[in-house]
Design a protein around this motif. Structure first.
Motif, PDB file in Angstrom:
ATOM      1  N   ALA A  61       0.968  -1.272  -0.025  1.00 45.29           N
ATOM      2  CA  ALA A  61      -0.039   0.046  -0.068  1.00 45.29           C
ATOM      3  C   ALA A  61       1.080   1.252   0.035  1.00 45.29           C
ATOM      4  O   ALA A  61       0.191   2.367  -0.195  1.00 45.29           O
ATOM      5  N   GLN A  62       2.317   1.224   0.042  1.00 42.34           N
ATOM      6  CA  GLN A  62       3.075   2.263  -0.106  1.00 42.34           C
ATOM      7  C   GLN A  62       2.818   2.968  -1.474  1.00 42.34           C
ATOM      8  O   GLN A  62       3.268   2.074  -2.285  1.00 42.34           O
ATOM      9  N   ARG A  63       2.692   4.269  -1.600  1.00 38.68           N
ATOM     10  CA  ARG A  63       2.717   4.781  -2.884  1.00 38.68           C
ATOM     11  C   ARG A  63       4.262   4.808  -3.428  1.00 38.68           C
ATOM     12  O   ARG A  63       5.138   5.414  -2.665  1.00 38.68           O
ATOM     13  N   VAL A  64       4.498   4.341  -4.869  1.00 37.15           N
ATOM     14  CA  VAL A  64       5.634   4.441  -5.258  1.00 37.15           C
ATOM     15  C   VAL A  64       5.698   5.476  -6.577  1.00 37.15           C
ATOM     16  O   VAL A  64       4.781   5.312  -7.334  1.00 37.15           O
ATOM     17  N   ALA A  65       6.669   6.308  -6.556  1.00 31.70           N
ATOM     18  CA  ALA A  65       6.875   7.298  -7.651  1.00 31.70           C
ATOM     19  C   ALA A  65       8.043   6.466  -8.503  1.00 31.70           C
ATOM     20  O   ALA A  65       9.196   6.488  -7.921  1.00 31.70           O
ATOM     21  N   VAL A  66       7.959   6.452  -9.841  1.00 27.72           N
ATOM     22  CA  VAL A  66       8.998   6.030 -10.597  1.00 27.72           C
ATOM     23  C   VAL A  66       9.535   7.043 -11.446  1.00 27.72           C
ATOM     24  O   VAL A  66       8.418   7.584 -12.307  1.00 27.72           O
ATOM     25  N   GLU A  67      10.616   7.426 -11.740  1.00 27.25           N
ATOM     26  CA  GLU A  67      11.054   8.430 -12.507  1.00 27.25           C
ATOM     27  C   GLU A  67      12.032   7.614 -13.574  1.00 27.25           C
ATOM     28  O   GLU A  67      12.797   6.977 -13.209  1.00 27.25           O
ATOM     29  N   TYR A  68      11.853   7.866 -14.927  1.00 23.91           N
ATOM     30  CA  TYR A  68      12.517   7.460 -15.908  1.00 23.91           C
ATOM     31  C   TYR A  68      13.159   8.425 -16.495  1.00 23.91           C
ATOM     32  O   TYR A  68      12.402   9.551 -16.830  1.00 23.91           O
ATOM     33  N   ARG A  69      14.445   8.223 -17.009  1.00 22.37           N
ATOM     34  CA  ARG A  69      15.160   9.419 -17.521  1.00 22.37           C
ATOM     35  C   ARG A  69      16.073   8.640 -18.620  1.00 22.37           C
ATOM     36  O   ARG A  69      16.656   7.806 -18.170  1.00 22.37           O
ATOM     37  N   GLU A  70      16.057   9.207 -19.788  1.00 24.35           N
ATOM     38  CA  GLU A  70      16.910   8.671 -20.676  1.00 24.35           C
ATOM     39  C   GLU A  70      18.335   8.914 -20.317  1.00 24.35           C
ATOM     40  O   GLU A  70      18.812  10.435 -20.025  1.00 24.35           O
ATOM     41  N   SER A  71      19.225   8.139 -20.430  1.00 20.89           N
ATOM     42  CA  SER A  71      20.571   8.022 -19.887  1.00 20.89           C
ATOM     43  C   SER A  71      21.464   7.905 -21.161  1.00 20.89           C
ATOM     44  O   SER A  71      22.716   8.417 -21.080  1.00 20.89           O
ATOM     45  N   ALA A  72      21.165   7.425 -22.213  1.00 22.88           N
ATOM     46  CA  ALA A  72      21.797   7.296 -23.364  1.00 22.88           C
ATOM     47  C   ALA A  72      20.912   7.149 -24.504  1.00 22.88           C
ATOM     48  O   ALA A  72      19.663   6.644 -24.154  1.00 22.88           O
ATOM     49  N   PRO A  73      21.286   7.059 -25.771  1.00 27.30           N
ATOM     50  CA  PRO A  73      20.063   6.652 -26.816  1.00 27.30           C
ATOM     51  C   PRO A  73      19.583   5.094 -26.673  1.00 27.30           C
ATOM     52  O   PRO A  73      20.627   4.308 -26.466  1.00 27.30           O
ATOM     53  N   ASP A  74      18.232   4.861 -26.234  1.00 25.78           N
ATOM     54  CA  ASP A  74      17.808   3.533 -26.281  1.00 25.78           C
ATOM     55  C   ASP A  74      18.179   3.159 -24.684  1.00 25.78           C
ATOM     56  O   ASP A  74      18.128   1.801 -24.598  1.00 25.78           O
ATOM     57  N   ARG A  75      18.376   3.926 -23.938  1.00 24.75           N
ATOM     58  CA  ARG A  75      18.598   3.486 -22.480  1.00 24.75           C
ATOM     59  C   ARG A  75      18.153   4.396 -21.578  1.00 24.75           C
ATOM     60  O   ARG A  75      17.942   5.727 -21.700  1.00 24.75           O
TER      61      ARG A  75
END
Length: 98
Positions: A61-75
């Motif tokens: 029940a803990q809320r999770v925030a996921v941050e995605y960040r482009e670190s290289a092309p296709d990564r």
């Protein structure tokens, strides 16, 4: 490029049964499944987990925030936080890069 999404694992989720009685934790495999399933930037292709490090437990029940960040092309790098605490981080890429 950045993107963010949130999720929470219900306390009655079947993956929590027996993991661990009296002190439930969300299994890392379930967290990773949700990270990959919700990934908005490389969508539509099979993904490969290049690395992952779990730093803190996640409770039901803990809320999770996921941050995605482009670190290289296709990564992509990802970081998951629950209640302001970093619970895991890592990198994903296409399983079959072009």
């Amino acid at each position: 490029m950045r993107a963010t999404r949130e999720f929470a694992i219900a306390a009655d989720h079947p993956a929590l049964s027996g993991h661990f009685p009296g002190d439930p934790l969300v299994p890392g495999s379930l967290i990773l499944d949700l990270i990959i399933a919700g990934e908005p930037l490389l969508r539509g292709q099979p993904l490969h987990i290049e690395s992952v490090k779990f730093l803190s437990p996640l409770r039901p029940a803990q809320r999770v925030a996921v941050e995605y960040r482009e670190s290289a092309p296709d990564r992509l790098s990802f970081a998951c936080r629950a209640d302001g605490t970093l619970i895991c981080k890592g990198r994903i890429s296409p399983a079959n890069p072009s």
